[in-house]
Each structure stands twice: as C-alpha cells, then as structure tokens.
Write a protein that holds these residues in place. Structure first.
Motif: not given
Lengths: 303, 159
Positions: B129, B141, B143-144, B146
């Motif tokens: 994601r 970016k 989401e986990y 970053e």
C-alpha cells in the motif's frame, strides 16, 4: 482518551507523553499493584531480545497482569510456516494486549490492522521503537525537568537505528532548540523520516564541531546485522568513539544517552562521568512501560 | 506542406474498435504495452508511434490497440509511469469515451515495495500500500516501511 495501538512515536500526542511521564513517576519504586489483575499481556517477540522483553514482562507483572508469549520465532508455529497474521489472530483471542518485536519493517502496523486488541510496537526492523523513545524522553524530563529548548546531538548509525527514527519523531511533539545529526555519510537519517520533522536539524559528520553546545548526546551502535553488505559495515563500524576527550568538551550538565546494548562506541571510562546517564536511562524502562500498559489497559471512567 | 500533426496521423491508420492511449511521455510506450501484457504474440493489432511532437508535452508516444479494453488496474498503473496520458475508447472509428488519468492518492497491491525487509514482501496476507506524496516527480511512500519510491523504481518493476 484511551490509547489504542502504539506503533509509531507519532501515535502519541504531547499530552500523552506528559501523562505517561506523570504515571511513570507514580510507578517508580512500587513493588506490586493490582491495577491490571485479570488482564493478560502477550509478549510476541519474533526477534530475540533480552532487556526489552524482560522490562515489558516485569512491568506487566508489577501491575498485576498475567503474561503469555514467546521469545523467538523458533519457539512458535512461525517455524512451522504460520504467517504473522495468523499468530496475531491467535494471540488476540488469548490476551488483552500484544507487545510485539519483529524483524520486518512495518510488521507492527500490519499487526495492528489484523488485531482486535492493542498492539504495542517493541521494535519492527529498522523502522520504529516508540517505547524506547518514551524512555529516552522521560530520562531527559527527569534530568532537566523539561524537554523543550534543549540542543540534541544524535550520533552513530542514524540510517538503520529504529530508536533514532522514533526519537526524532517523538521530538516533533516538543520544541527542541536544534538537533545535530552526526553520522558518516553512508548512515545519514533516511529522507522519509527527515521530511516529517518540524524543528531545526543540522546534518554533520564531526561531533567536535558542536559538542560544546549539546545538552543531550544520544549515541547509537552501528549495527552489523542491519548491513546487507559486510564491506560497507567494515568501512563505518568504528566511525565514532565517545571517549573522555569528547566528553570533557561537553557542557557540565550535558548528558549522554544510549538505548543499549553498547559495544565500542562509548569508552567504558566515560561510565564514571556525571554526563553518562545511559544506565539511569535503562533503569527507567520498567516504570515507563508500566505507565504505558496502564494507559492502554487500565480501567477508565469512560470505559 | 504537410503539418507535423498530419504527418503523425499518416504514420498509422485509424482503428475501428479499441483503445488509443495518447500523450504518453516519449519513450514510455513500451512500458505501457508491458503493463497491458502485450508482447506481440497475443493476436491484437497494435500500432505504436514514438517520439512525435506534442503541443501538450513536447514529445509523446501513442499506442493504438484494436479490440482491447483497458481495466481500472491497468489504468492506475499507466498513471504511475505516464501521468499525462489520455485513454480514448473507440467504437466504429469514433471516440466514444475520453478518460484523463489521475494518479490515485493510494495505490494498493499494484506494485511491490522494493524494500526486501518490508512486511509486505514477507507475509502472504500483507498487501502493498503506497501513498502518493508527489506526482511530478512521482514519489510514493510505502505505508508499512515508509520507504520512498520514484518513477524509476516503478518502471524498473514493470520492465
């Protein structure tokens, strides 16, 4: 407001930090309380850890909670091929909160999306370690009485150290005067962390240039296990040693912190100086983690 | 004298039914075909025009595919490497639908996180994601973990 998951330092507001500090004050030196009796805490340490796991364990017991869990992947079904999501689902059924350490970046956030109960991130890969940042800031709060207005120097491996990421992010809730990021060029803070900061940051390689201005020198180990390329590690492994020469140039009341364990980056002769506060810092881990457990699991009027 | 746009039109003829992807940044047409899984042996009649003049973006590529419709997932991927592209659906030689693509704010499951230590590369249930940080230049970016990824990283995955 009850805290839900604590995956990142950014999950805590300035008020949360101060409330936890006040609770930690209250929990210092208590033998045992029954605030969490009847609650079960899962310690899910997919990656080996001694001090972090033990301090969480002690904190839970001191508040009267029961503790279940494991201390390495080998001891659980992951070794048989079970995935993280299934392990989290299983622990959600057995307990009220999961403290989790994992080798992969982003594992704690992923777990928080699966879990019905709060997740506390006790370190995920090279990403974050927010409860260490809580201990770091609490130490500074105890020593100076405040965090705002201090000049910080973060020294060592700023690229792979998850404690650094969490501390830098936690500082966005305060007003540091200035933060010097001191590292070899290969180990500079990652862009994605720098972009979210809201205070003056200066990247540099030589601690002697500004050591006299620093209130808090935060030293990190250069971690061999984070390097993909051993040649790169060999190039930087002993870039910095905090020795008496450097410490003697510090402000008289300046302090040295380290998330521990340390290897060679702080000369043992420094331990006896009044600036060395890393063992004191480690001693605060249990009351801080008690405070965090109480925030996450304690009874509230609004429950 | 024939104008440059007329000259470009003459390179390939109009298609009866299918899709025309226009305003692809010059040099990206092959990546667009890769996204669509078109390697030449599928039987589609495909026309490719590369490096032609464009008032809008300077130089552009155009892809025309007969009897092929583009789904949402393919369109999202095309936006990542060709945010200026437009998709025209052709029926009976007429443009019946003109879609202007937009880079989505969040991109799920379409691309892999390049960080091998990211949880999305290590748990069967963890889907990648990304949040879009900027479109020009493209910066996403994870989401986990970053980590930031750029257009080059996306193209590298596609090609």
């Amino acid at each position: 407001m009850r805290l839900r998951h604590v995956v990142s330092s950014l999950d805590l507001t300035r008020d949360d930090y101060f409330r936890i500090f006040e609770l930690a004050d209250k929990f210092s030196n208590v033998k045992k309380l029954n605030y969490l009796s009847g609650k079960v805490v899962s310690l899910a340490f997919f990656e080996p850890s001694t001090r972090t796991a033990q301090s969480f364990h002690t904190a839970a017991i001191k508040l009267g909670a029961d503790v279940i869990g494991f201390a390495s992947e080998e001891s659980i079904s992951i070794a048989k091929g079970e995935n993280l999501a299934d392990t989290i689902r299983m622990l959600s059924n057995y307990s009220n909160c999961i403290v989790m350490r994992h080798k992969f970046d982003g594992a704690a956030l992923f777990a928080s999306e699966i879990s019905d109960i709060p997740i506390i991130n006790a370190g995920d890969g090279k990403h974050e370690h927010p409860t260490q940042a809580l201990i770091d800031l609490y130490t500074i709060y105890k020593v100076f009485g405040e965090i705002d207005g201090r000049t910080f120097g973060l020294l060592g491996d700023l690229k792979y150290a998850r404690t650094v990421n969490s501390l830098l992010r936690a500082l966005t809730r305060f007003k540091p005067k200035k933060v010097f990021l001191i590292s070899p060029s290969q180990l500079k803070v990652r862009r994605e962390i720098l972009d979210g900061l809201n205070y003056p940051v200066i990247e540099t390689e030589n601690p002697y240039d500004m050591i006299q201005d620093i209130d808090v020198l935060y030293v990190t180990r250069i971690q061999k296990e984070r390097f993909v390329d051993e040649v790169e590690y060999e190039k930087v492994k002993e870039s910095y040693v905090v020795d008496l020469k450097l410490v003697n140039m510090m402000k008289k009341d300046g302090i040295i912190l380290h998330p521990l364990p340390r290897v060679t980056e702080i000369d043992r002769k420094v331990d006896k100086t009044t600036n060395a506060k890393y063992f004191y810092q480690a001693s605060l881990a249990v009351p801080v983690r008690m405070a965090l457990f109480y925030e996450v699991l304690g009874e509230r009027k609004d429950d | 004298m024939i104008s440059s746009s007329k000259r470009d039109e003459l390179i390939v003829s109009k298609i009866r039914n299918g899709t025309v992807i226009d305003h692809i940044p010059a040099g990206r047409a092959l990546a667009v075909l890769r996204i669509l899984g078109i390697r030449g042996s599928e039987g589609y009649r495909v026309a490719l025009v590369m490096n032609v003049e464009s008032k809008k973006i300077g130089r552009k590529d155009i892809v025309k595919i007969e009897d092929r419709v583009i789904d949402e997932k393919e369109a999202s991927l095309i936006t990542l490497i060709a945010p200026s592209a437009t998709i025209n659906i052709i029926r009976d030689y007429v443009v019946t639908e003109k879609r202007h693509l937009e880079v989505p704010k969040q991109i799920r499951g379409l691309i892999k996180c390049p960080n091998p230590q990211c949880i999305t590369n290590n748990d069967v249930e963890a889907e990648s994601r990304f949040t879009t940080i900027s479109i020009k230049p493209l910066k996403l970016k994870c989401e986990y973990c970053e980590i930031y990824i750029t257009e080059d990283d996306v193209i590298r995955q596609i090609l």
